[in-house]
Design a protein around this motif. Structure first.
Motif, mmCIF file in Angstrom:
data_model
loop_
_atom_site.group_PDB
_atom_site.id
_atom_site.type_symbol
_atom_site.label_atom_id
_atom_site.label_comp_id
_atom_site.label_asym_id
_atom_site.label_seq_id
_atom_site.Cartn_x
_atom_site.Cartn_y
_atom_site.Cartn_z
ATOM 1 N N PRO A 25 4.998 -7.434 -2.393
ATOM 2 C CA PRO A 25 4.378 -8.454 -1.547
ATOM 3 C C PRO A 25 2.865 -8.316 -1.575
ATOM 4 O O PRO A 25 2.327 -7.250 -1.854
ATOM 5 C CB PRO A 25 4.917 -8.100 -0.163
ATOM 6 N N ASP A 26 2.210 -9.390 -1.302
ATOM 7 C CA ASP A 26 0.756 -9.365 -1.244
ATOM 8 C C ASP A 26 0.333 -9.995 0.077
ATOM 9 O O ASP A 26 0.515 -11.183 0.288
ATOM 10 C CB ASP A 26 0.188 -10.154 -2.424
ATOM 11 N N HIS A 27 -0.192 -9.159 0.953
ATOM 12 C CA HIS A 27 -0.532 -9.673 2.277
ATOM 13 C C HIS A 27 -1.838 -10.450 2.294
ATOM 14 O O HIS A 27 -2.182 -11.071 3.287
ATOM 15 C CB HIS A 27 -0.575 -8.518 3.290
ATOM 16 N N PHE A 28 -2.614 -10.357 1.261
ATOM 17 C CA PHE A 28 -3.826 -11.162 1.202
ATOM 18 C C PHE A 28 -3.480 -12.515 0.629
ATOM 19 O O PHE A 28 -2.892 -12.620 -0.440
ATOM 20 C CB PHE A 28 -4.871 -10.502 0.298
ATOM 21 N N ARG A 298 -5.653 -7.336 -10.284
ATOM 22 C CA ARG A 298 -7.023 -6.890 -10.200
ATOM 23 C C ARG A 298 -7.112 -5.463 -10.727
ATOM 24 O O ARG A 298 -6.276 -4.632 -10.385
ATOM 25 C CB ARG A 298 -7.465 -6.916 -8.735
ATOM 26 N N ALA A 300 -8.080 -1.931 -10.464
ATOM 27 C CA ALA A 300 -8.388 -1.227 -9.222
ATOM 28 C C ALA A 300 -8.515 0.267 -9.480
ATOM 29 O O ALA A 300 -8.761 0.695 -10.610
ATOM 30 C CB ALA A 300 -7.331 -1.553 -8.180
ATOM 31 N N VAL B 38 0.561 -12.096 6.716
ATOM 32 C CA VAL B 38 1.695 -13.006 6.550
ATOM 33 C C VAL B 38 2.993 -12.459 7.147
ATOM 34 O O VAL B 38 3.961 -13.169 7.282
ATOM 35 C CB VAL B 38 1.929 -13.362 5.068
ATOM 36 N N PRO B 42 3.721 -3.449 7.532
ATOM 37 C CA PRO B 42 4.717 -2.378 7.412
ATOM 38 C C PRO B 42 4.123 -0.975 7.557
ATOM 39 O O PRO B 42 4.875 -0.008 7.676
ATOM 40 C CB PRO B 42 5.277 -2.573 5.996
ATOM 41 N N ASN B 147 -7.667 1.854 -3.007
ATOM 42 C CA ASN B 147 -8.121 0.471 -3.188
ATOM 43 C C ASN B 147 -8.376 -0.092 -1.796
ATOM 44 O O ASN B 147 -7.431 -0.267 -1.029
ATOM 45 C CB ASN B 147 -7.050 -0.366 -3.880
ATOM 46 N N ARG B 149 -9.835 -3.152 0.628
ATOM 47 C CA ARG B 149 -10.118 -4.584 0.712
ATOM 48 C C ARG B 149 -9.601 -5.289 -0.559
ATOM 49 O O ARG B 149 -9.400 -4.671 -1.600
ATOM 50 C CB ARG B 149 -11.598 -4.862 0.962
ATOM 51 N N ALA B 150 -9.381 -6.597 -0.428
ATOM 52 C CA ALA B 150 -8.722 -7.333 -1.518
ATOM 53 C C ALA B 150 -9.520 -7.239 -2.814
ATOM 54 O O ALA B 150 -8.954 -7.098 -3.898
ATOM 55 C CB ALA B 150 -8.515 -8.793 -1.125
ATOM 56 N N GLY B 153 -8.591 -4.507 -4.912
ATOM 57 C CA GLY B 153 -7.242 -4.465 -5.448
ATOM 58 C C GLY B 153 -6.181 -4.087 -4.426
ATOM 59 O O GLY B 153 -5.027 -3.865 -4.788
ATOM 60 N N ALA B 154 -6.551 -3.996 -3.134
ATOM 61 C CA ALA B 154 -5.549 -3.679 -2.114
ATOM 62 C C ALA B 154 -4.644 -4.886 -1.918
ATOM 63 O O ALA B 154 -5.138 -6.002 -1.777
ATOM 64 C CB ALA B 154 -6.228 -3.310 -0.792
ATOM 65 N N SER B 155 -3.335 -4.680 -1.900
ATOM 66 C CA SER B 155 -2.448 -5.805 -1.611
ATOM 67 C C SER B 155 -2.032 -5.776 -0.135
ATOM 68 O O SER B 155 -1.573 -6.775 0.396
ATOM 69 C CB SER B 155 -1.240 -5.817 -2.541
ATOM 70 N N LEU B 156 -2.202 -4.635 0.507
ATOM 71 C CA LEU B 156 -2.024 -4.541 1.956
ATOM 72 C C LEU B 156 -3.331 -4.016 2.510
ATOM 73 O O LEU B 156 -3.890 -3.053 1.987
ATOM 74 C CB LEU B 156 -0.888 -3.582 2.308
ATOM 75 N N GLU B 157 -3.828 -4.624 3.609
ATOM 76 C CA GLU B 157 -5.160 -4.205 4.041
ATOM 77 C C GLU B 157 -5.157 -2.928 4.870
ATOM 78 O O GLU B 157 -6.166 -2.230 4.953
ATOM 79 C CB GLU B 157 -5.883 -5.345 4.768
#
Lengths: 326, 326
Positions: A25-28, A298, A300, B38, B42, B147, B149-150, B153-157
């Motif tokens: 999943p990608d929360h951004f 991306r 990373a 979204v 988790p 990673n 911030r988006a 490359g972070a997919s969860l912040e």
């Protein structure tokens, strides 16, 4: 499919193909890029005064330009260098030339939106500029590349590509040159020709095979949907391509980008040319080609810190998707 | 300052430092990232059921966790491998371990927002996990990276870092190991120790120098504001660091990130650890350190196609800016 390490013989690079990761999943929600243009676009027809004088215009001598090559206003490298330049062994002047190829007079963002003629002039301009800069003994290599859409690193969206010619041959090119020369010496054959023949025979990773070119997703693709566009007949030097080869190459690149855009929503992408360095009389082992890389993931911390790539889409799947478009 | 090529002795990599490029306009307004979450995060306390069972929790045995290490739900690599795995010389199973270090129970996005204790446990978890995985003979290297911030490359912040341990030593580490060993054999000294001494003496690129660590912006920085955090006393293996060294290292990393965040608006960033590969009895020449890379520019066609970096901010300027924060 389990994840696997795959080796690319051209670059001597290992890549992790990890299809399981695509589902994460990608929360951004990056959402739609802000497309607002903050100032009149300097690349549009009528705003020519906002860029330096062109070094080339296409069609040559026409009243209205279709493709226009200008020096980059904010160059990464320059031919002028103050005489009090650096002298240690760990520093050298960044001598070079940085140009922008504006591929159309109207405001579009992707090569896929260009006319036949604009694509042909664009690829002809690549050849012409490289041929001219390749005569300068101070320059070692000319890198042609395109950054499309913000995710691809474009700072202006108007369709364009760039040329950075430098006094040093970039590392990836030097490495590829070494590998192709080593193979040639050992086997009296071109490594990329062999690879191409095997790909065509296997066909699983082939996207297109026509007009003297093969497009395929490399076995050790670094990027999802990475595609290489390679002339089938061995040729070291892009600037020696015939007008009809250039035209085919450009149109096939446009076809590949259209396939990408039909498969993915407004994909950011880069492409770049690999060709033999300037002034290399021993360079016959090289095999010029374009590499097209959509930018869906991306780069990373793992990639930057380790020099390794993780690709969540297998090239077999990518080629299947791209082949099926239309 | 004119642009220049600079050589980094640790990686044997040339970089173009091109300060003139920083001023170029950017017609894309990337603007504020969509921060909408979204789904429930988790990684927040109370949602532990959404992640796999932890492999480590800090403080050990406490009723409420501060730092929690869990297997990645979407791993790039895995220890299980089907017996019908690949067998050609160009493909290997991507055997490995992929873990996530959740650095705080509450929803913050940057290491700079963590408490003293959370930072200490985070860095202790890096050591503990590497020490444990380093006993597995199937694994060759453990890459710790973050990673943030988006753009990083972070997919969860939610603040976290990752560990990917692999059966192959990644190329950048193997290359650094070779260079440090070559230098050690030739000079009976560590190349990074020498570099560090020269940087401290020159001081122009030093950001911090305390508690047994030096932070400096490397001469051939690839990224604007790139900063390395290096223990002053030679040490190959991060897992041999003492608790007080780990604590200092973590707090200094937090200090560096705070300086970045005071100088730049919500910067995306990565950091990663370079440490000696597992099972290397000949690895004494290595010198572990962290590399911190803000992600202000996007790697694009030139970098990807040529393997070269263009950095628009000189490390001398970057160090000056970061030094002056508070």
């Amino acid at each position: 499919m389990d994840g696997e390490y795959r080796w690319d013989p051209i670059s001597d690079r290992w890549v992790i193909i990890a299809p399981g990761r695509a589902a994460r999943p990608d929360h951004f929600q990056e959402g739609v890029m802000a497309r607002q243009i903050v100032a009149p676009c300097p690349f549009c027809r009528g705003h020519e005064a906002q860029t330096p004088q062109p070094v080339a215009v296409y069609p040559p001598g026409a009243a209205e330009w279709q493709v226009r090559v200008v020096p980059n206003l904010f160059p990464a490298v320059a031919m002028e260098w103050s005489s009090a330049g650096p002298s240690s062994s760990a520093v050298r002047p960044a001598v070079g030339v940085h140009e922008v190829i504006i591929e159309a007079p109207h405001h579009v963002v992707s090569l896929a939106q260009l006319s036949d003629e604009q694509v042909s002039w664009t690829f002809a301009s690549y050849r012409d500029r490289l041929a001219e800069l390749g005569r300068d003994s101070r320059l070692a290599y000319g890198a042609i590349f395109k950054n499309a859409r913000a995710g691809g690193g474009a700072s202006l969206e108007h369709v364009h590509s760039q040329l950075i010619a430098t006094a040093q041959t970039p590392e990836s090119i030097a490495q590829e040159m070494r590998r192709l020369m080593d193979h040639w010496q050992a086997r009296q054959r071109c490594l990329l020709c062999e690879l191409l023949a095997a790909e065509v025979q296997q066909s699983r990773r082939v996207v297109l095979d026509r007009d003297g070119f093969v497009a395929f997703c490399p076995f050790a693709s670094r990027f999802p949907y990475e595609t290489w566009l390679v002339p089938q007949a061995h040729a070291a030097d892009f600037t020696a391509a015939t007008p009809s080869q250039l035209e085919s190459c450009g149109w096939l690149m446009r076809d590949l980008i259209r396939r990408l855009e039909a498969s993915l929503p407004e994909p950011a992408y880069n492409f770049w040319l690999h060709t033999v360095p300037f002034h290399r009389r021993d360079g016959a082992a090289f095999h010029w080609h374009f590499e097209l890389a959509p930018r869906l993931t991306r780069l990373a911390g793992f990639e930057l810190g380790s020099g390794s790539f993780i690709n969540p889409v297998s090239p077999e799947k990518a080629a299947q998707v791209l082949r099926q478009v239309r």
